[in-house]
Scaffold this motif. Structure first.
Motif, PDB file in Angstrom:
ATOM      1  N   LEU A 290       0.821  -1.208   0.000  1.00 41.67           N
ATOM      2  CA  LEU A 290       0.000   0.000   0.000  1.00 41.67           C
ATOM      3  C   LEU A 290       0.859   1.265   0.000  1.00 41.67           C
ATOM      4  O   LEU A 290       0.436   2.303  -0.497  1.00 41.67           O
ATOM      5  CB  LEU A 290      -0.921   0.013   1.230  1.00 41.67           C
ATOM      6  CG  LEU A 290      -1.903  -1.148   1.336  1.00 41.67           C
ATOM      7  CD1 LEU A 290      -2.649  -1.094   2.658  1.00 41.67           C
ATOM      8  CD2 LEU A 290      -2.878  -1.142   0.169  1.00 41.67           C
ATOM      9  N   LEU A 291       2.041   1.161   0.588  1.00 45.07           N
ATOM     10  CA  LEU A 291       2.951   2.294   0.653  1.00 45.07           C
ATOM     11  C   LEU A 291       4.368   1.756   0.782  1.00 45.07           C
ATOM     12  O   LEU A 291       4.601   0.799   1.524  1.00 45.07           O
ATOM     13  CB  LEU A 291       2.622   3.179   1.870  1.00 45.07           C
ATOM     14  CG  LEU A 291       3.448   4.448   2.056  1.00 45.07           C
ATOM     15  CD1 LEU A 291       3.125   5.476   0.965  1.00 45.07           C
ATOM     16  CD2 LEU A 291       3.180   5.065   3.431  1.00 45.07           C
TER      17      LEU A 291
ATOM     18  N   THR B  36      -0.901   9.423   0.600  1.00 43.34           N
ATOM     19  CA  THR B  36      -2.086  10.220   0.294  1.00 43.34           C
ATOM     20  C   THR B  36      -3.363   9.540   0.778  1.00 43.34           C
ATOM     21  O   THR B  36      -4.451  10.068   0.576  1.00 43.34           O
ATOM     22  CB  THR B  36      -2.207  10.454  -1.224  1.00 43.34           C
ATOM     23  OG1 THR B  36      -2.261   9.174  -1.874  1.00 43.34           O
ATOM     24  CG2 THR B  36      -1.030  11.250  -1.756  1.00 43.34           C
ATOM     25  N   GLU B  37      -3.224   8.372   1.414  1.00 43.79           N
ATOM     26  CA  GLU B  37      -4.398   7.650   1.887  1.00 43.79           C
ATOM     27  C   GLU B  37      -4.167   7.099   3.296  1.00 43.79           C
ATOM     28  O   GLU B  37      -3.047   6.755   3.662  1.00 43.79           O
ATOM     29  CB  GLU B  37      -4.735   6.474   0.955  1.00 43.79           C
ATOM     30  CG  GLU B  37      -5.151   6.894  -0.436  1.00 43.79           C
ATOM     31  CD  GLU B  37      -5.518   5.730  -1.330  1.00 43.79           C
ATOM     32  OE1 GLU B  37      -6.376   5.918  -2.201  1.00 43.79           O
ATOM     33  OE2 GLU B  37      -4.946   4.632  -1.167  1.00 43.79           O
ATOM     34  N   CYS B  38      -5.256   7.045   4.041  1.00 47.72           N
ATOM     35  CA  CYS B  38      -5.270   6.327   5.313  1.00 47.72           C
ATOM     36  C   CYS B  38      -6.392   5.297   5.205  1.00 47.72           C
ATOM     37  O   CYS B  38      -7.219   5.366   4.295  1.00 47.72           O
ATOM     38  CB  CYS B  38      -5.472   7.271   6.492  1.00 47.72           C
ATOM     39  SG  CYS B  38      -7.079   8.074   6.538  1.00 47.72           S
ATOM     40  N   TYR B  39      -6.418   4.359   6.134  1.00 47.94           N
ATOM     41  CA  TYR B  39      -7.343   3.240   6.007  1.00 47.94           C
ATOM     42  C   TYR B  39      -7.986   2.891   7.350  1.00 47.94           C
ATOM     43  O   TYR B  39      -7.348   2.996   8.386  1.00 47.94           O
ATOM     44  CB  TYR B  39      -6.606   1.986   5.504  1.00 47.94           C
ATOM     45  CG  TYR B  39      -5.772   2.242   4.279  1.00 47.94           C
ATOM     46  CD1 TYR B  39      -6.339   2.228   3.008  1.00 47.94           C
ATOM     47  CD2 TYR B  39      -4.409   2.521   4.385  1.00 47.94           C
ATOM     48  CE1 TYR B  39      -5.570   2.478   1.881  1.00 47.94           C
ATOM     49  CE2 TYR B  39      -3.631   2.775   3.264  1.00 47.94           C
ATOM     50  CZ  TYR B  39      -4.225   2.750   2.017  1.00 47.94           C
ATOM     51  OH  TYR B  39      -3.459   3.005   0.904  1.00 47.94           O
ATOM     52  N   PHE B  40      -9.228   2.451   7.276  1.00 54.06           N
ATOM     53  CA  PHE B  40      -9.880   1.805   8.408  1.00 54.06           C
ATOM     54  C   PHE B  40     -10.064   0.370   7.977  1.00 54.06           C
ATOM     55  O   PHE B  40     -10.734   0.088   6.977  1.00 54.06           O
ATOM     56  CB  PHE B  40     -11.230   2.452   8.739  1.00 54.06           C
ATOM     57  CG  PHE B  40     -11.947   1.761   9.858  1.00 54.06           C
ATOM     58  CD1 PHE B  40     -11.518   1.918  11.171  1.00 54.06           C
ATOM     59  CD2 PHE B  40     -13.028   0.941   9.601  1.00 54.06           C
ATOM     60  CE1 PHE B  40     -12.174   1.273  12.217  1.00 54.06           C
ATOM     61  CE2 PHE B  40     -13.686   0.287  10.628  1.00 54.06           C
ATOM     62  CZ  PHE B  40     -13.253   0.455  11.938  1.00 54.06           C
TER      63      PHE B  40
ATOM     64  N   THR C 183      -5.192  -5.139  12.293  1.00 57.01           N
ATOM     65  CA  THR C 183      -6.268  -6.081  11.975  1.00 57.01           C
ATOM     66  C   THR C 183      -7.607  -5.359  12.075  1.00 57.01           C
ATOM     67  O   THR C 183      -7.641  -4.139  12.255  1.00 57.01           O
ATOM     68  CB  THR C 183      -6.209  -7.303  12.916  1.00 57.01           C
ATOM     69  OG1 THR C 183      -6.224  -6.850  14.273  1.00 57.01           O
ATOM     70  CG2 THR C 183      -4.963  -8.150  12.666  1.00 57.01           C
ATOM     71  N   GLU C 184      -8.680  -6.090  11.973  1.00 55.90           N
ATOM     72  CA  GLU C 184     -10.021  -5.525  11.926  1.00 55.90           C
ATOM     73  C   GLU C 184     -10.248  -4.451  12.996  1.00 55.90           C
ATOM     74  O   GLU C 184      -9.796  -4.574  14.129  1.00 55.90           O
ATOM     75  CB  GLU C 184     -11.073  -6.634  12.082  1.00 55.90           C
ATOM     76  CG  GLU C 184     -11.183  -7.548  10.886  1.00 55.90           C
ATOM     77  CD  GLU C 184     -10.104  -8.621  10.781  1.00 55.90           C
ATOM     78  OE1 GLU C 184     -10.026  -9.294   9.735  1.00 55.90           O
ATOM     79  OE2 GLU C 184      -9.313  -8.793  11.741  1.00 55.90           O
ATOM     80  N   GLU C 185     -10.949  -3.406  12.566  1.00 56.81           N
ATOM     81  CA  GLU C 185     -11.318  -2.259  13.406  1.00 56.81           C
ATOM     82  C   GLU C 185     -10.115  -1.462  13.894  1.00 56.81           C
ATOM     83  O   GLU C 185     -10.152  -0.837  14.945  1.00 56.81           O
ATOM     84  CB  GLU C 185     -12.196  -2.673  14.597  1.00 56.81           C
ATOM     85  CG  GLU C 185     -13.573  -3.115  14.210  1.00 56.81           C
ATOM     86  CD  GLU C 185     -14.530  -3.194  15.384  1.00 56.81           C
ATOM     87  OE1 GLU C 185     -14.123  -2.989  16.540  1.00 56.81           O
ATOM     88  OE2 GLU C 185     -15.717  -3.465  15.133  1.00 56.81           O
ATOM     89  N   GLN C 186      -9.056  -1.459  13.108  1.00 53.24           N
ATOM     90  CA  GLN C 186      -7.911  -0.617  13.436  1.00 53.24           C
ATOM     91  C   GLN C 186      -7.697   0.398  12.321  1.00 53.24           C
ATOM     92  O   GLN C 186      -7.967   0.125  11.147  1.00 53.24           O
ATOM     93  CB  GLN C 186      -6.642  -1.446  13.645  1.00 53.24           C
ATOM     94  CG  GLN C 186      -6.677  -2.225  14.949  1.00 53.24           C
ATOM     95  CD  GLN C 186      -5.338  -2.845  15.272  1.00 53.24           C
ATOM     96  OE1 GLN C 186      -4.830  -3.655  14.516  1.00 53.24           O
ATOM     97  NE2 GLN C 186      -4.778  -2.451  16.396  1.00 53.24           N
ATOM     98  N   VAL C 187      -7.229   1.561  12.721  1.00 55.41           N
ATOM     99  CA  VAL C 187      -6.939   2.638  11.792  1.00 55.41           C
ATOM    100  C   VAL C 187      -5.470   2.530  11.379  1.00 55.41           C
ATOM    101  O   VAL C 187      -4.594   2.364  12.220  1.00 55.41           O
ATOM    102  CB  VAL C 187      -7.200   4.004  12.454  1.00 55.41           C
ATOM    103  CG1 VAL C 187      -6.828   5.145  11.517  1.00 55.41           C
ATOM    104  CG2 VAL C 187      -8.665   4.120  12.871  1.00 55.41           C
TER     105      VAL C 187
ATOM    106  N   VAL D 168     -10.835  -2.312   3.086  1.00 53.73           N
ATOM    107  CA  VAL D 168     -10.625  -1.114   3.885  1.00 53.73           C
ATOM    108  C   VAL D 168     -11.556   0.011   3.451  1.00 53.73           C
ATOM    109  O   VAL D 168     -12.005   0.053   2.312  1.00 53.73           O
ATOM    110  CB  VAL D 168      -9.164  -0.611   3.778  1.00 53.73           C
ATOM    111  CG1 VAL D 168      -8.184  -1.571   4.414  1.00 53.73           C
ATOM    112  CG2 VAL D 168      -8.781  -0.329   2.340  1.00 53.73           C
ATOM    113  N   SER D 169     -11.810   0.892   4.384  1.00 51.84           N
ATOM    114  CA  SER D 169     -12.418   2.170   4.059  1.00 51.84           C
ATOM    115  C   SER D 169     -11.237   3.115   3.863  1.00 51.84           C
ATOM    116  O   SER D 169     -10.333   3.160   4.693  1.00 51.84           O
ATOM    117  CB  SER D 169     -13.307   2.645   5.204  1.00 51.84           C
ATOM    118  OG  SER D 169     -13.723   3.966   4.978  1.00 51.84           O
TER     119      SER D 169
END
Length: 191
Positions: free
Chosen positions: A38-39, A46-50, A73-77, A101-102
């Motif tokens: 991803l990076l 330029t992106e962050c993820y949930f 893992t799940e539910e982590q930023v 991811v969001s």
């Protein structure tokens, strides 16, 4: 998947119909395959993820050796330290599994927070909680020996043992794979 985000956010605030609609309208879901980077070091973030599903690893390469910094893992930023800045990353972020991811970016966040100030406030509250947890985790890591680190990981994040290779867990704990094997044997023999 957007309902997963609402479920997570409802831990911190009451989700009104208006807030629910704003979240759904401004949430962008992406999928990435296992092994996707991803990076990379040197890139601008330029992106962050949930993280909704899967596992992402951050690491550095030092003297030709990968050193794992964190597993998400799940539910982590997942927010790279250079996110939204014009500075190159020192880290790599890699998908350890297929992930969903969001995705956020600075422009979208600014626009969304201007339209929905409650989301800005909520984001700040969550960021403060995450920072406090990270501080506690870092302090515990710095003041414990490798066996205590491993036992703490088993207690707080037992799923990692099944989800990521042992050599990466060893790196995450700050030990060589052979040392992790000895720690695991010692723990098993003491049961």
């Amino acid at each position: 998947m957007k309902n997963e985000i609402l479920k997570y956010l409802s831990k911190y605030t009451t989700i009104t119909r208006e807030l629910e609609n704003a979240i759904k309208e401004n949430t962008f879901i992406k999928s990435f395959g296992k092994g996707t980077t991803l990076l990379s070091e040197g890139e601008i973030s330029t992106e962050c993820y949930f993280l909704l599903k899967g596992c992402i690893r951050s690491y550095i390469i030092e003297n030709g050796e990968e050193k794992t910094i964190e597993f998400y893992t799940e539910e982590q930023v997942v927010t790279p330290s250079n996110y939204g800045k014009a500075t190159p990353s020192n880290y790599y972020f890699e998908c350890m599994e297929n992930v969903i991811v969001s995705v956020g970016n600075p422009e979208l966040e600014k626009e969304t927070f201007q339209k929905h100030p409650q989301l800005d406030s909520l984001s700040r509250v969550i960021a403060e909680i995450i920072m406090a947890k990270n501080q506690d985790s870092f302090a515990k890591f710095k003041t414990s020996n490798p066996e205590e680190r491993y036992l703490n990981m088993l207690k707080t994040r037992p799923e990692l043992v099944q989800r990521v290779p042992q050599h990466q867990i060893a790196s995450y704990l700050g030990v060589k794979p052979e040392s992790l094997s000895r720690i695991r044997k010692r723990i098993i023999s003491n049961k």
